[in-house]
Motif scaffolding. Structure first.
Motif, mmCIF file in Angstrom:
data_model
loop_
_atom_site.group_PDB
_atom_site.id
_atom_site.type_symbol
_atom_site.label_atom_id
_atom_site.label_comp_id
_atom_site.label_asym_id
_atom_site.label_seq_id
_atom_site.Cartn_x
_atom_site.Cartn_y
_atom_site.Cartn_z
ATOM 1 N N ALA A 101 0.822 -1.208 0.000
ATOM 2 C CA ALA A 101 0.000 0.000 0.000
ATOM 3 C C ALA A 101 0.854 1.255 0.000
ATOM 4 O O ALA A 101 0.536 2.238 -0.686
ATOM 5 N N ASP A 102 1.951 1.255 0.735
ATOM 6 C CA ASP A 102 2.806 2.446 0.771
ATOM 7 C C ASP A 102 3.414 2.716 -0.602
ATOM 8 O O ASP A 102 3.471 3.868 -1.052
ATOM 9 N N GLY A 105 0.854 4.099 -2.868
ATOM 10 C CA GLY A 105 0.635 5.497 -2.505
ATOM 11 C C GLY A 105 1.705 6.401 -3.079
ATOM 12 O O GLY A 105 1.412 7.503 -3.566
ATOM 13 N N ALA A 135 -6.341 -4.606 5.297
ATOM 14 C CA ALA A 135 -5.538 -3.416 5.596
ATOM 15 C C ALA A 135 -4.979 -2.802 4.317
ATOM 16 O O ALA A 135 -4.914 -1.570 4.181
ATOM 17 N N PHE A 136 -4.572 -3.635 3.374
ATOM 18 C CA PHE A 136 -4.064 -3.153 2.090
ATOM 19 C C PHE A 136 -5.124 -2.332 1.372
ATOM 20 O O PHE A 136 -4.869 -1.213 0.914
ATOM 21 N N SER A 138 -7.816 -0.874 2.555
ATOM 22 C CA SER A 138 -8.136 0.359 3.284
ATOM 23 C C SER A 138 -7.085 1.421 3.043
ATOM 24 O O SER A 138 -7.405 2.607 2.854
ATOM 25 N N ALA A 139 -5.822 1.006 3.020
ATOM 26 C CA ALA A 139 -4.736 1.975 2.853
ATOM 27 C C ALA A 139 -4.708 2.565 1.450
ATOM 28 O O ALA A 139 -4.500 3.776 1.285
ATOM 29 N N ILE A 140 -4.924 1.758 0.419
ATOM 30 C CA ILE A 140 -4.880 2.336 -0.934
ATOM 31 C C ILE A 140 -6.141 3.154 -1.214
ATOM 32 O O ILE A 140 -6.091 4.111 -1.988
ATOM 33 N N ARG A 141 -7.246 2.797 -0.562
ATOM 34 C CA ARG A 141 -8.432 3.648 -0.708
ATOM 35 C C ARG A 141 -8.157 5.010 -0.091
ATOM 36 O O ARG A 141 -8.503 6.047 -0.667
ATOM 37 N N GLU A 142 -7.520 5.025 1.053
ATOM 38 C CA GLU A 142 -7.165 6.271 1.711
ATOM 39 C C GLU A 142 -6.180 7.066 0.869
ATOM 40 O O GLU A 142 -6.222 8.311 0.849
ATOM 41 N N ALA A 143 -5.298 6.376 0.146
ATOM 42 C CA ALA A 143 -4.301 7.048 -0.698
ATOM 43 C C ALA A 143 -4.915 7.708 -1.919
ATOM 44 O O ALA A 143 -4.274 8.563 -2.549
#
Length: 405
Positions: A101-102, A105, A135-136, A138-143
């Motif tokens: 995910a990072d 991002g 978690a992956f 959720s993180a890329i959606r947030e990105a």
């Protein structure tokens, strides 16, 4: 091995484009494609420009690739000058989800920095189901990602084994549900049909699994045995039979019947969506003659009738950009005739079809004959559009040859 690059003319080292190519920039859809060339293992059917860790060794890494990507996107912004914010972004591969995910991002941040994003931009990443998690997603959606495309291919273990796919059969459906739970309104599942050893019941089970996942988009492709792949070598040795055209046609009809009955309508020969909003806008940009910058090793670009492609190896790609040079390996300036041929080839594949007025007199006469043959919809033709019937979809490439001079 990875696919070969096409022939073409030398590309200028500074990446500059003819002034005519920049005319109208911003009046056409503008997208950014990012190619991630990394895979954990190589699937036997794949001829994409991808590399496993063993193939790369120490010559390249995700970090050097990302540094090169940033440099290429900055180069793109300079070359295009007044380029509009990106309407669409598509991160493909390879296996983009291996970046984590990072990393994804960081990729999107690089696109934002170079171009900016339209307020309603569609931002897609491909993902291997096995390298995802709640978690992956959720993180890329947030990105800032708005759409996920998951490589399912089949729900049958023995079919996945022939394709050398490593994910477990049920993981793609679970991943699609996790993506939806993370807030993704648009999720695609990819299917491949016609794999040696796949039965009709196998495909039915795969379609049932797709529908159970509740996705709003499905891409389904017949298996193509590409030369140079492990699968092609197995077919040539007689270990596996080549796909049968009649079986592939039957499988396509099964896919279309099943998805249509479930409320997913075809909008391109190999793509079905639950609504207009669920259609992949990035791919529609390709099919409708838009502009896009393809960044990454081996990526292809098109702006205003100029097409070019990057060097393939990640180390060479990063090295050229570190020297301040364009990574383009070659390019071609399409003639008006070539652009017309591409328009016919691509627009005819869409459910909206091709305007009859786009054909010359001979092509229009051939279109009327094709309607008589059951390949084009007579009612749509009477209204001035060439729209494929389902038999026409199965013979689309051959029909294009009939319609062109």
């Amino acid at each position: 091995m990875p696919s070969t690059l096409p022939p073409g003319d030398p590309a200028p080292p500074d990446g500059v484009l003819p002034a005519a190519a920049l005319d109208g920039l911003g009046n056409r859809p503008f997208g950014v494609y990012v190619h991630v060339p990394f895979c954990a293992t190589r699937c036997g059917y794949c001829d994409f420009n991808t590399y496993t860790p063993g193939e790369l060794g120490s010559s390249a890494s995700p970090q050097s690739w990302l540094e090169g990507l940033r440099r290429e996107l900055d180069l793109a912004a300079r070359v295009l000058g007044s380029a509009p914010p990106a309407d669409t972004v598509f991160v493909g591969g390879g296996t983009p989800s291996l970046l984590g995910a990072d990393g994804l991002g960081d990729v999107l941040d690089a696109v934002r920095s170079a171009f900016g994003l339209a307020s309603d931009a569609e931002v897609t990443t491909e993902a291997n189901p096995e390298s995802t998690s709640p978690a992956f997603f959720s993180a890329i959606r947030e990105a800032g990602y708005t759409r996920v495309s998951l490589g399912m291919q089949s729900a049958a273990p023995h079919v996945l084994a022939v394709l050398d796919r490593r994910h477990t059969p049920g993981r793609a459906v679970t991943a699609a549900r996790e993506a939806a739970a993370a807030g993704f309104a648009h999720v695609n599942l990819d299917l491949i049909y016609g794999t040696p050893g796949e039965t009709e019941d196998d495909l039915r089970a795969s379609l049932d699994a797709v529908l159970a996942a509740g996705v709003d988009h499905v891409s389904a492709y017949s298996l193509i045995v590409e030369e140079g792949t492990a699968l092609a070598r197995r077919v040539h040795r007689g270990e596996l039979p080549a796909p049968d055209d009649d079986v592939l046609a039957d499988r396509y009809e099964l896919v279309d019947d099943t998805l249509t009955a479930a409320g997913l309508g075809w909008y391109e020969v190999s793509n079905w969506a639950s609504s207009t909003a669920a259609r992949c806008r990035h791919n529609l940009g390709y099919w409708l003659g838009g502009d896009w910058w393809g960044a990454g090793p081996g990526a292809h670009s098109h702006v205003g009738g100029v097409r070019w492609w990057n060097v393939k190896h990640p180390a060479r790609y990063a090295g050229l950009l570190a020297e301040g040079l364009s990574p383009a390996a070659g390019r071609e300036v399409l003639t008006e005739a070539e652009r017309h041929e591409e328009r016919v080839l691509l627009e005819l594949r869409l459910a909206e079809g091709l305007p009859l007025a786009a054909l010359d007199a001979d092509g229009a006469a051939e279109a009327r004959r094709a309607a008589g043959d059951g390949l084009l919809d007579p009612g749509a033709l009477a209204a001035g559009r060439c729209v494929l019937t389902r038999p026409g979809r199965l013979l689309a490439d051959a029909l294009v040859r009939r319609l062109l001079p």
